[in-house]
Motif scaffolding. Structure first.
Motif, PDB file in Angstrom:
ATOM      1  N   ALA A 219      70.295  37.664  58.786  1.00 50.46           N
ATOM      2  CA  ALA A 219      71.251  37.094  59.734  1.00 50.46           C
ATOM      3  C   ALA A 219      70.708  36.972  61.147  1.00 50.46           C
ATOM      4  CB  ALA A 219      72.530  37.938  59.755  1.00 50.46           C
ATOM      5  N   GLY A 220      69.426  37.255  61.382  1.00 50.45           N
ATOM      6  CA  GLY A 220      68.893  37.194  62.738  1.00 50.45           C
ATOM      7  C   GLY A 220      68.955  35.791  63.310  1.00 50.45           C
ATOM      8  N   ASP A 221      69.312  35.670  64.609  1.00 46.10           N
ATOM      9  CA  ASP A 221      69.482  34.347  65.190  1.00 46.10           C
ATOM     10  C   ASP A 221      68.579  34.091  66.388  1.00 46.10           C
ATOM     11  OD1 ASP A 221      70.717  31.838  65.011  1.00 46.10           O
ATOM     12  OD2 ASP A 221      72.059  32.334  66.667  1.00 46.10           O
ATOM     13  N   SER A 222      67.777  35.085  66.781  1.00 48.99           N
ATOM     14  CA  SER A 222      66.774  34.814  67.806  1.00 48.99           C
ATOM     15  C   SER A 222      65.691  33.936  67.183  1.00 48.99           C
ATOM     16  CB  SER A 222      66.160  36.125  68.299  1.00 48.99           C
ATOM     17  OG  SER A 222      65.440  36.756  67.247  1.00 48.99           O
ATOM     18  N   ALA A 238      75.653  33.390  59.044  1.00 49.98           N
ATOM     19  CA  ALA A 238      75.885  32.879  60.400  1.00 49.98           C
ATOM     20  C   ALA A 238      77.305  33.223  60.838  1.00 49.98           C
ATOM     21  CB  ALA A 238      75.688  31.367  60.432  1.00 49.98           C
ATOM     22  N   ILE A 239      77.484  33.501  62.134  1.00 53.07           N
ATOM     23  CA  ILE A 239      78.807  33.865  62.640  1.00 53.07           C
ATOM     24  C   ILE A 239      79.242  32.862  63.706  1.00 53.07           C
ATOM     25  CG2 ILE A 239      80.256  35.759  63.467  1.00 53.07           C
ATOM     26  CD1 ILE A 239      78.247  37.723  62.556  1.00 53.07           C
ATOM     27  N   VAL A 267      66.955  28.171  50.538  1.00 47.83           N
ATOM     28  CA  VAL A 267      67.586  28.858  51.666  1.00 47.83           C
ATOM     29  C   VAL A 267      68.995  28.309  51.849  1.00 47.83           C
ATOM     30  CG1 VAL A 267      67.431  29.393  54.129  1.00 47.83           C
ATOM     31  CG2 VAL A 267      65.345  29.122  52.782  1.00 47.83           C
ATOM     32  N   LYS A 268      69.991  29.181  51.749  1.00 52.02           N
ATOM     33  CA  LYS A 268      71.382  28.749  51.858  1.00 52.02           C
ATOM     34  C   LYS A 268      72.034  29.413  53.068  1.00 52.02           C
ATOM     35  CE  LYS A 268      71.886  28.097  46.852  1.00 52.02           C
ATOM     36  NZ  LYS A 268      71.852  26.632  46.907  1.00 52.02           N
ATOM     37  N   LEU A 269      72.720  28.603  53.882  1.00 54.33           N
ATOM     38  CA  LEU A 269      73.410  29.100  55.069  1.00 54.33           C
ATOM     39  C   LEU A 269      74.869  29.374  54.728  1.00 54.33           C
ATOM     40  CD1 LEU A 269      73.060  29.611  58.164  1.00 54.33           C
ATOM     41  CD2 LEU A 269      74.032  27.331  58.495  1.00 54.33           C
ATOM     42  N   ILE A 270      75.302  30.609  54.943  1.00 55.06           N
ATOM     43  CA  ILE A 270      76.688  30.988  54.667  1.00 55.06           C
ATOM     44  C   ILE A 270      77.339  31.445  55.976  1.00 55.06           C
ATOM     45  CG2 ILE A 270      76.386  31.481  52.225  1.00 55.06           C
ATOM     46  CD1 ILE A 270      76.039  34.426  52.887  1.00 55.06           C
ATOM     47  N   ALA A 271      78.473  30.850  56.314  1.00 56.73           N
ATOM     48  CA  ALA A 271      79.115  31.063  57.609  1.00 56.73           C
ATOM     49  C   ALA A 271      80.371  31.925  57.471  1.00 56.73           C
ATOM     50  CB  ALA A 271      79.487  29.723  58.238  1.00 56.73           C
ATOM     51  N   ALA A 272      80.570  32.805  58.433  1.00 53.47           N
ATOM     52  CA  ALA A 272      81.779  33.621  58.456  1.00 53.47           C
ATOM     53  C   ALA A 272      82.977  32.772  58.873  1.00 53.47           C
ATOM     54  CB  ALA A 272      81.612  34.787  59.426  1.00 53.47           C
ATOM     55  N   GLU A 370      86.669  37.636  67.064  1.00 51.56           N
ATOM     56  CA  GLU A 370      85.273  37.684  67.508  1.00 51.56           C
ATOM     57  C   GLU A 370      84.683  36.277  67.529  1.00 51.56           C
ATOM     58  OE1 GLU A 370      81.109  39.876  66.196  1.00 51.56           O
ATOM     59  OE2 GLU A 370      82.987  40.768  65.498  1.00 51.56           O
ATOM     60  N   PHE A 371      85.581  35.291  67.805  1.00 47.80           N
ATOM     61  CA  PHE A 371      85.232  33.872  67.803  1.00 47.80           C
ATOM     62  C   PHE A 371      84.784  33.381  66.434  1.00 47.80           C
ATOM     63  CE2 PHE A 371      84.235  34.700  72.462  1.00 47.80           C
ATOM     64  CZ  PHE A 371      85.503  34.317  72.869  1.00 47.80           C
ATOM     65  N   THR A 372      85.004  34.192  65.389  1.00 47.86           N
ATOM     66  CA  THR A 372      84.846  33.681  64.031  1.00 47.86           C
ATOM     67  C   THR A 372      85.921  32.626  63.818  1.00 47.86           C
ATOM     68  OG1 THR A 372      84.034  35.798  63.236  1.00 47.86           O
ATOM     69  CG2 THR A 372      84.907  34.290  61.580  1.00 47.86           C
ATOM     70  N   PRO A 373      85.585  31.441  63.338  1.00 49.36           N
ATOM     71  CA  PRO A 373      86.575  30.372  63.220  1.00 49.36           C
ATOM     72  C   PRO A 373      87.749  30.771  62.320  1.00 49.36           C
ATOM     73  CG  PRO A 373      84.369  29.510  62.953  1.00 49.36           C
ATOM     74  CD  PRO A 373      84.240  30.992  62.944  1.00 49.36           C
TER      75      PRO A 373
END
Length: 449
Positions: A219-222, A238-239, A267-272, A370-373
């Motif tokens: 989950a690192g985003d840097s 992803a958050i 590679v699969k992107l999964i969003a909160a 936490e600004f999670t949609p």
């Protein structure tokens, strides 16, 4: 049915999660030490054909989080909780978060490998880098590194762990009573891994599971975190959930994965997301408004303080947020960055944040999700929103953050999942008994597929 299917996971975070009032919700359970509660969660997710139960981790006690029942206010060892869920399910994947900063590769390989064996090949390792004074105080024998160097060591930890998992060929375990040969030791190799930070001889004392090795999550985003994720991650958490930003992130990860010699489709992107489901749109909106009544101001300020890494507790809630930051930030530049980052985070999720508001008001806005949609509406309307992002190829799936635990999973299972199935975007039956097989959408057996 579409060849591409939505990935769904339930976030097993308590007493609260991205929503600070979750444990106070009238429909929430409160005994988080009850094994039966988590068995019930596992059964609910599997009955709805979810891909995974996702278990986070923290390695230090936070008195404010304990006092107010915030996320990880109490925390079980993740693999123990995973074993509880695995014991009552047969297809559901279990994502286990363990730190690559404070765990040795041999311990990681054996612990996760054992869990993967006993679950029949359903385990994923969510790889995190850990840092901070409270955590470091619990592991004083581990050298404290700066963030980028943490990822350098993390690369070695994962390299060594994977080498241990792969030290047995899939057919090394023979167990032939007639010949008396139990393990063909010619098919077991010694990794003898030697890096700058990590050394481990091996081999592991365990053969591979039906899926070979646990699925890897990151989950690192840097910039450094993204390179790490693109190298190792099969699932990237992803958050944020702005369509353009998510698509850009997904495209970047796929580009980085290709540059690392991987298939971008691996590679699969999964969003909160935080679903709020109602029988009608009006009921769903009323439920959304009700959630704000359970957000305690002091709890929200403590929650925000942890997120922005600046202690804002004890300040008057009516103090302008910008003044509160200026008063507690370590320097003026840090205060400006904090305000800019928080405002940008809100905007990326379709919200707005007026830094002229009082500290308490800003904290309560943040503490709502936490600004999670928040995906709000009837089952059909929630499915519309989930399907739109997926079909736009901005995401590959979702991690559902419950507003009440565990009932929010039931809401989605009963009202949203059938609608996604009707559209051919989500499975009606599991493709396999392994997590990797279900990710691929077909049966998978290590050494045979």
């Amino acid at each position: 049915m579409s060849d591409r299917q939505i990935f769904l996971a339930g976030y097993i975070l308590f007493p609260s999660n991205h929503y600070v009032g979750a444990w106070r919700h009238p429909y929430s359970e409160r005994d988080f030490n009850d094994r039966a509660l988590f068995e019930d969660v596992g059964r609910t997710l599997e009955r709805a054909k979810f891909d995974m139960a996702f278990i986070p981790e923290t390695l230090a006690y936070n008195p404010n989080f304990a006092r107010y029942g915030l996320s990880n206010g109490i925390k079980h060892e993740p693999t123990q909780l995973a074993a509880v869920i695995a014991g009552v399910t047969r297809h559901l994947g279990i994502g286990v978060t363990l730190s690559a900063s404070y765990n040795a590769p041999y311990h990681l390989a054996r612990t996760l490998g054992s869990l993967d064996q006993f679950s029949g090949g359903r385990v994923a390792w969510n790889i995190i880098m850990s840092k901070g004074a409270p955590t470091q105080a619990n592991f004083p024998f581990v050298e404290e590194l700066e963030r980028d160097e943490l990822y350098d060591r993390g690369d070695e930890v994962v390299e060594a762990t994977v080498a241990l998992w792969e030290s047995w060929r899939h057919d090394a375990l023979v167990a032939d009573k007639r010949s008396g040969l139990f393990v063909d030791t010619d098919k077991v190799t010694t990794p003898d891994y030697r890096g700058k930070y990590v050394q481990v001889r091996g081999p592991l004392s365990l053969p591979p599971s039906p899926q070979g090795t646990p699925v890897l999550i990151q989950a690192g985003d840097s910039a450094r975190g993204r390179r790490f994720g693109a190298r190792w991650g099969e699932l990237i958490f992803a958050i944020e959930n702005n369509e353009a930003d998510l698509r850009a992130k997904r495209d970047d990860l796929r580009r980085l994965a290709a540059a690392a010699g991987r298939d971008p489709d691996s590679v699969k992107l999964i969003a909160a997301v935080q679903p709020i489901v109602g029988e009608t749109t009006e009921i769903a909106r009323a439920r959304q408004r009700f959630l704000t009544t359970l957000v305690d101001t002091d709890a929200a300020i403590a929650f925000l303080s942890q997120f922005v890494r600046t202690d804002l507790t004890g300040l008057p809630p009516e103090l302008r947020f910008s003044d509160a930051v200026a008063r507690r930030a370590t320097d003026e530049a840090a205060g400006v960055r904090l305000l800019d980052n928080l405002t940008a985070l809100a905007e990326s999720n379709g919200d707005s944040l007026d830094t002229g508001l009082g500290l308490g008001e800003v904290a309560k806005i943040f503490g709502a999700s936490e600004f999670t949609p928040q995906i709000v509406g009837t089952g059909v309307e929630v499915a519309d929103q989930l399907a739109a992002l997926f079909e736009a190829e901005a995401v590959d799936g979702y991690v559902l953050s419950p507003t009440h635990f565990p009932g929010a999973f039931d809401d989605v299972a009963r009202a949203v999942v059938p609608e996604l199935q009707r559209r051919g975007l989500f499975r009606r039956e599991y493709a396999d008994t392994t997590l990797r097989g279900n990710l691929l959408g077909r049966p998978y057996r290590h050494g045979q597929s």
